[in-house]
Design a protein around this motif. Structure first.
Motif, PDB file in Angstrom:
ATOM      1  N   ILE A 194      24.164   5.255  36.064  1.00  0.00           N
ATOM      2  CA  ILE A 194      23.660   6.539  35.564  1.00  0.00           C
ATOM      3  C   ILE A 194      24.815   7.390  35.047  1.00  0.00           C
ATOM      4  CG2 ILE A 194      22.507   8.687  36.224  1.00  0.00           C
ATOM      5  CD1 ILE A 194      21.038   6.914  38.396  1.00  0.00           C
ATOM      6  N   ASP A 195      25.908   7.436  35.805  1.00  0.00           N
ATOM      7  CA  ASP A 195      27.081   8.190  35.373  1.00  0.00           C
ATOM      8  C   ASP A 195      27.628   7.650  34.054  1.00  0.00           C
ATOM      9  OD1 ASP A 195      27.274  10.126  37.361  1.00  0.00           O
ATOM     10  OD2 ASP A 195      28.472   8.862  38.685  1.00  0.00           O
ATOM     11  N   ALA A 196      27.672   6.335  33.917  1.00  0.00           N
ATOM     12  CA  ALA A 196      28.206   5.734  32.693  1.00  0.00           C
ATOM     13  C   ALA A 196      27.399   6.165  31.477  1.00  0.00           C
ATOM     14  CB  ALA A 196      28.222   4.212  32.816  1.00  0.00           C
ATOM     15  N   TYR A 197      26.083   6.097  31.596  1.00  0.00           N
ATOM     16  CA  TYR A 197      25.242   6.484  30.462  1.00  0.00           C
ATOM     17  C   TYR A 197      25.320   7.988  30.199  1.00  0.00           C
ATOM     18  CZ  TYR A 197      23.157   2.025  29.285  1.00  0.00           C
ATOM     19  OH  TYR A 197      22.981   0.739  28.825  1.00  0.00           O
ATOM     20  N   TYR A 198      25.429   8.785  31.260  1.00  0.00           N
ATOM     21  CA  TYR A 198      25.553  10.223  31.037  1.00  0.00           C
ATOM     22  C   TYR A 198      26.860  10.534  30.309  1.00  0.00           C
ATOM     23  CZ  TYR A 198      26.419  15.120  31.571  1.00  0.00           C
ATOM     24  OH  TYR A 198      26.726  16.424  31.288  1.00  0.00           O
ATOM     25  N   MET A 199      27.961   9.926  30.736  1.00  0.00           N
ATOM     26  CA  MET A 199      29.236  10.173  30.068  1.00  0.00           C
ATOM     27  C   MET A 199      29.163   9.754  28.599  1.00  0.00           C
ATOM     28  SD  MET A 199      32.267   9.457  32.830  1.00  0.00           S
ATOM     29  CE  MET A 199      31.853   7.752  33.133  1.00  0.00           C
ATOM     30  N   GLY A 200      28.407   8.692  28.332  1.00  0.00           N
ATOM     31  CA  GLY A 200      28.215   8.272  26.949  1.00  0.00           C
ATOM     32  C   GLY A 200      27.543   9.359  26.126  1.00  0.00           C
ATOM     33  N   THR A 201      26.548  10.033  26.705  1.00  0.00           N
ATOM     34  CA  THR A 201      25.846  11.086  25.960  1.00  0.00           C
ATOM     35  C   THR A 201      26.764  12.268  25.665  1.00  0.00           C
ATOM     36  OG1 THR A 201      25.018  12.273  27.928  1.00  0.00           O
ATOM     37  CG2 THR A 201      23.662  10.461  27.079  1.00  0.00           C
ATOM     38  N   VAL A 202      27.744  12.497  26.528  1.00  0.00           N
ATOM     39  CA  VAL A 202      28.687  13.600  26.330  1.00  0.00           C
ATOM     40  C   VAL A 202      29.755  13.240  25.302  1.00  0.00           C
ATOM     41  CG1 VAL A 202      30.502  14.989  27.431  1.00  0.00           C
ATOM     42  CG2 VAL A 202      28.335  14.568  28.628  1.00  0.00           C
ATOM     43  N   LEU A 203      30.335  12.064  25.466  1.00  0.00           N
ATOM     44  CA  LEU A 203      31.467  11.671  24.628  1.00  0.00           C
ATOM     45  C   LEU A 203      31.040  11.233  23.229  1.00  0.00           C
ATOM     46  CD1 LEU A 203      33.449   9.616  27.298  1.00  0.00           C
ATOM     47  CD2 LEU A 203      33.974  11.929  26.483  1.00  0.00           C
ATOM     48  N   TYR A 204      29.904  10.564  23.146  1.00  0.00           N
ATOM     49  CA  TYR A 204      29.438  10.010  21.874  1.00  0.00           C
ATOM     50  C   TYR A 204      27.946  10.341  21.684  1.00  0.00           C
ATOM     51  CZ  TYR A 204      33.473   7.231  23.368  1.00  0.00           C
ATOM     52  OH  TYR A 204      34.690   6.832  23.854  1.00  0.00           O
ATOM     53  N   PRO A 205      27.624  11.603  21.447  1.00  0.00           N
ATOM     54  CA  PRO A 205      26.220  12.027  21.405  1.00  0.00           C
ATOM     55  C   PRO A 205      25.376  11.300  20.367  1.00  0.00           C
ATOM     56  CG  PRO A 205      27.681  13.756  20.580  1.00  0.00           C
ATOM     57  CD  PRO A 205      28.539  12.742  21.229  1.00  0.00           C
ATOM     58  N   ASP A 206      25.952  10.964  19.223  1.00  0.00           N
ATOM     59  CA  ASP A 206      25.170  10.267  18.196  1.00  0.00           C
ATOM     60  C   ASP A 206      24.754   8.875  18.653  1.00  0.00           C
ATOM     61  OD1 ASP A 206      25.351  12.409  16.497  1.00  0.00           O
ATOM     62  OD2 ASP A 206      27.049  11.616  15.359  1.00  0.00           O
TER      63      ASP A 206
END
Length: 367
Positions: free
Chosen positions: A313-325
């Protein structure tokens, strides 16, 4: 003469077939035993029809809940009863707390051979044993087959972790569930890499993970180099520029020198960071991420070893922050509960329970 030769040939052929068949039974013999190889390379002989089991040591029960049959558990460590905080596998299987206690549990304690004997499981899964001799000693003391498991050094994406889950499924007759979980972990790893591998370094922010929970809560200087979640997201981690691998408590001045664009704070240590912020506002004002509002939360996932589901869950959340597109299609709450459904077979809204316990995943403010 020819008939005698053919008869002799037939007898020899039959004998050879029997020898081959007998050799093939080394992993499933006629006396109902199988031989498996555990994560320490030990060959363990046990019944081919396991009816009861226990899982001891940091994270062993969690792995069992992912891949095994919880109805066959016949004991539980006291540490698993004392608190379910942050442990989705115990929230989903709260009934396990009524099982007989088979030891204190905890990384500083040794297995309790006497209580294990009293519980009389058909097999013991353990993460306590750091070498084969320790596992052999426990097996000799209890007279019960002992199978060593491992998370590996890069959980949640680890060959040892996958092998442990597969082994539990093999022993407990839950191969389908174990395969489902292993495939899910592999699919998530591939998906995260696919979403981010094509992004050029010039388009990637530099990033830092602080206040990492590790045997308790810590301040912003608590972090990890060669961090598995950053690796799978192909990030530009400032800690990796110093060739640091594994957990470390940094000199806080080093973080100022790195001055990352984005900082993630483990919610388990957030209160300590806020205390430090109040006492040392100038330090945090010198960090661009704090000045620019680029500080975000991360759910703590180190509770009696790694909560694999929460780490995902943390990995996917960080993805949404770092690479929103690249992650614009990801709904974190939905992804979280889909993950718990796949890995633990539960329809509970465990994500909401984690948020109630630690706080939301989102942007953090300190003023």
């Amino acid at each position: 003469m020819k008939k005698k030769f053919l008869k002799l040939f037939s007898v020899l052929l039959l004998a050879m077939m029997l020898i081959v068949a007998s050799a093939g039974c080394s992993n499933g013999s006629s006396n109902g035993e199988v031989v498996v190889t555990d994560l320490l390379g030990r060959e363990v002989t046990l019944s081919s029809d396991i009816q009861t089991a226990v899982a001891i040591g940091p994270g062993a029960l969690r792995l069992y809940c992912y891949a095994g049959d919880t109805e066959k558990l016949c004991g539980i460590e006291q540490i698993e009863i004392d608190s379910t905080l942050g442990r989705a596998y115990m929230i989903a299987n709260s009934d396990l707390q009524s099982l007989p206690v088979i030891g204190a549990g905890g990384p500083a304690n040794s297995p309790d051979a006497e209580k294990l004997i009293a519980a009389a499981p058909d097999v013991i899964f353990t993460t306590y044993a750091s070498d084969a001799s320790a596992a052999d000693e426990l097996q000799a003391k209890t007279g019960i087959p002992v199978i060593a498991l491992s998370y590996g050094s890069t959980a949640p994406f680890s060959d040892n972790l996958n092998a442990s889950l597969t082994l539990i499924g093999q022993v407990m007759g839950t191969e389908k569930q174990a395969k489902t979980v292993v495939n899910y972990l592999n699919d998530c790893k591939a998906d995260l890499n696919k979403r981010t591998s094509g992004i050029s370094d010039s388009d990637k922010p530099t990033v830092y993970y602080g206040a990492q929970s590790m045997k308790g809560a810590h301040g912003i200087e608590s972090t990890t180099g060669n961090y598995s979640l950053f690796n799978v997201l192909n990030t530009k981690s400032v800690v990796d520029t110093a060739d640091i691998s594994g957990y470390v408590m940094l000199d806080k001045e080093q973080l100022l020198e790195w001055n990352p664009d984005v900082i993630f704070i483990d919610l388990g240590g957030l209160s300590l960071v806020k205390q430090d912020y109040t006492g040392n506002p100038g330090y945090y004002a010198a960090l661009s991420a704090f000045e620019d509002g680029e500080v975000y939360s991360q759910l703590p996932y180190n509770y009696y070893s790694t909560n694999i589901d929460v780490a995902l869950i943390d990995a996917y959340y960080m993805g949404t922050v770092l690479y929103p597109d690249e992650f614009k299609d990801v709904d974190i709450a939905k992804f979280a509960n889909d993950t718990f459904k796949t890995m633990l077979g539960t329809d509970q809204d465990i994500y909401s329970e984690l948020v109630d316990s630690f706080g939301t995943l989102g942007q953090l403010t300190f003023n």
